[in-house]
Write a protein that holds these residues in place. Structure first.
Motif, PDB file in Angstrom:
ATOM      1  N   ASP A  88     -23.319   8.944 -12.109  1.00  0.00           N
ATOM      2  CA  ASP A  88     -22.646   8.262 -13.204  1.00  0.00           C
ATOM      3  C   ASP A  88     -22.608   6.763 -12.945  1.00  0.00           C
ATOM      4  OD1 ASP A  88     -20.968   7.344 -15.164  1.00  0.00           O
ATOM      5  OD2 ASP A  88     -19.346   8.743 -14.743  1.00  0.00           O
ATOM      6  N   ASN A  89     -23.291   5.977 -13.792  1.00  0.00           N
ATOM      7  CA  ASN A  89     -23.307   4.526 -13.646  1.00  0.00           C
ATOM      8  C   ASN A  89     -21.944   3.886 -13.864  1.00  0.00           C
ATOM      9  OD1 ASN A  89     -25.854   3.728 -12.879  1.00  0.00           O
ATOM     10  ND2 ASN A  89     -26.648   3.703 -14.953  1.00  0.00           N
ATOM     11  N   TYR A  90     -21.061   4.587 -14.495  1.00  0.00           N
ATOM     12  CA  TYR A  90     -19.801   3.971 -14.901  1.00  0.00           C
ATOM     13  C   TYR A  90     -18.633   4.449 -14.058  1.00  0.00           C
ATOM     14  CZ  TYR A  90     -22.901   2.751 -18.615  1.00  0.00           C
ATOM     15  OH  TYR A  90     -23.983   2.278 -19.299  1.00  0.00           O
ATOM     16  N   SER A  91     -18.890   4.888 -12.863  1.00  0.00           N
ATOM     17  CA  SER A  91     -17.823   5.277 -11.935  1.00  0.00           C
ATOM     18  C   SER A  91     -18.232   4.821 -10.544  1.00  0.00           C
ATOM     19  CB  SER A  91     -17.619   6.794 -11.961  1.00  0.00           C
ATOM     20  OG  SER A  91     -18.688   7.443 -11.297  1.00  0.00           O
ATOM     21  N   ASP A  92     -17.487   5.240  -9.561  1.00  0.00           N
ATOM     22  CA  ASP A  92     -17.795   4.852  -8.190  1.00  0.00           C
ATOM     23  C   ASP A  92     -18.785   5.797  -7.523  1.00  0.00           C
ATOM     24  OD1 ASP A  92     -16.160   2.638  -8.309  1.00  0.00           O
ATOM     25  OD2 ASP A  92     -14.392   3.746  -7.662  1.00  0.00           O
ATOM     26  N   LYS A  93     -19.292   6.770  -8.260  1.00  0.00           N
ATOM     27  CA  LYS A  93     -20.242   7.701  -7.673  1.00  0.00           C
ATOM     28  C   LYS A  93     -21.552   6.981  -7.393  1.00  0.00           C
ATOM     29  CE  LYS A  93     -18.421  11.790  -9.925  1.00  0.00           C
ATOM     30  NZ  LYS A  93     -18.701  12.859 -10.872  1.00  0.00           N
ATOM     31  N   SER A  94     -22.146   7.288  -6.248  1.00  0.00           N
ATOM     32  CA  SER A  94     -23.432   6.705  -5.912  1.00  0.00           C
ATOM     33  C   SER A  94     -24.166   7.653  -4.978  1.00  0.00           C
ATOM     34  CB  SER A  94     -23.259   5.326  -5.262  1.00  0.00           C
ATOM     35  OG  SER A  94     -22.514   5.446  -4.081  1.00  0.00           O
ATOM     36  N   LEU A  95     -25.417   7.352  -4.761  1.00  0.00           N
ATOM     37  CA  LEU A  95     -26.239   8.137  -3.863  1.00  0.00           C
ATOM     38  C   LEU A  95     -25.786   7.861  -2.428  1.00  0.00           C
ATOM     39  CD1 LEU A  95     -28.705   9.977  -4.223  1.00  0.00           C
ATOM     40  CD2 LEU A  95     -30.138   7.962  -3.927  1.00  0.00           C
ATOM     41  N   THR A  96     -25.541   8.908  -1.659  1.00  0.00           N
ATOM     42  CA  THR A  96     -25.073   8.716  -0.289  1.00  0.00           C
ATOM     43  C   THR A  96     -26.222   8.834   0.704  1.00  0.00           C
ATOM     44  OG1 THR A  96     -24.633  11.068   0.079  1.00  0.00           O
ATOM     45  CG2 THR A  96     -22.831   9.743  -0.883  1.00  0.00           C
ATOM     46  N   GLN A  97     -26.003   8.279   1.876  1.00  0.00           N
ATOM     47  CA  GLN A  97     -26.992   8.383   2.944  1.00  0.00           C
ATOM     48  C   GLN A  97     -27.246   9.844   3.285  1.00  0.00           C
ATOM     49  OE1 GLN A  97     -26.299   5.930   6.411  1.00  0.00           O
ATOM     50  NE2 GLN A  97     -27.508   7.283   7.722  1.00  0.00           N
ATOM     51  N   LYS A  98     -26.186  10.635   3.370  1.00  0.00           N
ATOM     52  CA  LYS A  98     -26.342  12.059   3.699  1.00  0.00           C
ATOM     53  C   LYS A  98     -27.189  12.771   2.658  1.00  0.00           C
ATOM     54  CE  LYS A  98     -23.857  16.338   4.766  1.00  0.00           C
ATOM     55  NZ  LYS A  98     -25.094  17.034   4.806  1.00  0.00           N
ATOM     56  N   LYS A  99     -26.956  12.485   1.376  1.00  0.00           N
ATOM     57  CA  LYS A  99     -27.718  13.139   0.303  1.00  0.00           C
ATOM     58  C   LYS A  99     -29.194  12.763   0.409  1.00  0.00           C
ATOM     59  CE  LYS A  99     -26.939  15.731  -2.632  1.00  0.00           C
ATOM     60  NZ  LYS A  99     -27.258  17.179  -2.538  1.00  0.00           N
ATOM     61  N   VAL A 100     -29.484  11.499   0.654  1.00  0.00           N
ATOM     62  CA  VAL A 100     -30.879  11.061   0.803  1.00  0.00           C
ATOM     63  C   VAL A 100     -31.522  11.775   1.993  1.00  0.00           C
ATOM     64  CG1 VAL A 100     -32.388   9.097   1.318  1.00  0.00           C
ATOM     65  CG2 VAL A 100     -30.510   8.832  -0.321  1.00  0.00           C
ATOM     66  N   GLU A 101     -30.836  11.797   3.121  1.00  0.00           N
ATOM     67  CA  GLU A 101     -31.382  12.453   4.317  1.00  0.00           C
ATOM     68  C   GLU A 101     -31.590  13.947   4.082  1.00  0.00           C
ATOM     69  OE1 GLU A 101     -28.427  11.190   7.118  1.00  0.00           O
ATOM     70  OE2 GLU A 101     -29.581   9.402   7.692  1.00  0.00           O
ATOM     71  N   ASP A 102     -30.658  14.584   3.378  1.00  0.00           N
ATOM     72  CA  ASP A 102     -30.802  16.019   3.064  1.00  0.00           C
ATOM     73  C   ASP A 102     -32.035  16.269   2.194  1.00  0.00           C
ATOM     74  OD1 ASP A 102     -28.492  16.559   4.490  1.00  0.00           O
ATOM     75  OD2 ASP A 102     -27.235  16.857   2.703  1.00  0.00           O
ATOM     76  N   GLU A 103     -32.244  15.427   1.201  1.00  0.00           N
ATOM     77  CA  GLU A 103     -33.395  15.605   0.302  1.00  0.00           C
ATOM     78  C   GLU A 103     -34.711  15.344   1.037  1.00  0.00           C
ATOM     79  OE1 GLU A 103     -33.109  17.121  -2.461  1.00  0.00           O
ATOM     80  OE2 GLU A 103     -30.938  17.021  -2.512  1.00  0.00           O
ATOM     81  N   ILE A 104     -34.710  14.374   1.927  1.00  0.00           N
ATOM     82  CA  ILE A 104     -35.914  14.101   2.718  1.00  0.00           C
ATOM     83  C   ILE A 104     -36.239  15.297   3.602  1.00  0.00           C
ATOM     84  CG2 ILE A 104     -36.820  12.691   4.621  1.00  0.00           C
ATOM     85  CD1 ILE A 104     -35.278  10.314   3.294  1.00  0.00           C
ATOM     86  N   LYS A 105     -35.224  15.865   4.223  1.00  0.00           N
ATOM     87  CA  LYS A 105     -35.424  17.042   5.085  1.00  0.00           C
ATOM     88  C   LYS A 105     -36.055  18.187   4.283  1.00  0.00           C
ATOM     89  CE  LYS A 105     -32.290  17.755   8.102  1.00  0.00           C
ATOM     90  NZ  LYS A 105     -31.034  18.103   8.801  1.00  0.00           N
ATOM     91  N   LYS A 106     -35.565  18.402   3.067  1.00  0.00           N
ATOM     92  CA  LYS A 106     -36.140  19.449   2.216  1.00  0.00           C
ATOM     93  C   LYS A 106     -37.591  19.121   1.862  1.00  0.00           C
ATOM     94  CE  LYS A 106     -31.782  20.358  -0.136  1.00  0.00           C
ATOM     95  NZ  LYS A 106     -31.119  20.212  -1.457  1.00  0.00           N
ATOM     96  N   ALA A 107     -37.852  17.856   1.523  1.00  0.00           N
ATOM     97  CA  ALA A 107     -39.201  17.455   1.107  1.00  0.00           C
ATOM     98  C   ALA A 107     -40.225  17.614   2.223  1.00  0.00           C
ATOM     99  CB  ALA A 107     -39.190  16.013   0.588  1.00  0.00           C
ATOM    100  N   LEU A 108     -39.770  17.580   3.463  1.00  0.00           N
ATOM    101  CA  LEU A 108     -40.682  17.792   4.592  1.00  0.00           C
ATOM    102  C   LEU A 108     -41.274  19.197   4.580  1.00  0.00           C
ATOM    103  CD1 LEU A 108     -38.687  15.957   7.395  1.00  0.00           C
ATOM    104  CD2 LEU A 108     -40.950  15.304   6.529  1.00  0.00           C
TER     105      LEU A 108
END
Length: 140
Positions: free
Chosen positions: A40-60
């Motif tokens: 959501d662009n209009y709140s404080d939600k953002s992409l986290t480091q953990k989420k990025v690392e989790d997605e990279i692990k899956k993509a491997l």
């Protein structure tokens, strides 16, 4: 990617190995994948480091292996997440693994303006000029 065979990976509920969309950039031999993360662009939600690392692990685990991996998000640009992507890309290059890029909503909007046919198809009534106006309004 200029690949007419780019497509969505599986369907909801199936394991996707961290990849929502895949294709071969410029119809070459290498595979690229995109993971879409709506925030959501209009709140404080953002992409986290953990989420990025989790997605990279899956993509491997995606087969065949990827040469590029993009996390596309409607969230706001974040320097720490961009830095993380650069650091992981450097590590991956040394290991022969895929590069990592993060595309934030502002990046996506800028690119969308370069493809008026896609813009019209998914956002009827909008034009490249309208996207520019929206971008300017968001900067106010």
């Amino acid at each position: 990617w200029k690949d007419p065979n780019t497509q969505e990976n599986g369907r909801q509920g199936q394991p996707q190995h961290g990849v929502d969309v895949y294709g071969r950039p410029d119809q070459g031999e290498d595979w690229a994948g995109v993971q879409c993360k709506g925030k959501d662009n209009y709140s404080d939600k953002s992409l986290t480091q953990k989420k990025v690392e989790d997605e990279i692990k899956k993509a491997l685990t995606f087969k065949p292996k990827l040469s590029q991996f993009i996390v596309a998000t409607t969230g706001v640009r974040d320097e720490k997440i961009q830095e993380l992507a650069r650091i992981i890309t450097d590590e991956h290059c040394r290991k022969g693994l895929f590069s990592v890029s993060i595309w934030f909503w502002d990046d996506i909007k800028k690119r969308l303006a370069d493809f008026p046919d896609v813009l019209e198809k998914h956002y009827p009534g909008f034009t490249s000029n309208t996207i520019g106006i929206i971008k300017d309004i968001n900067e106010i």
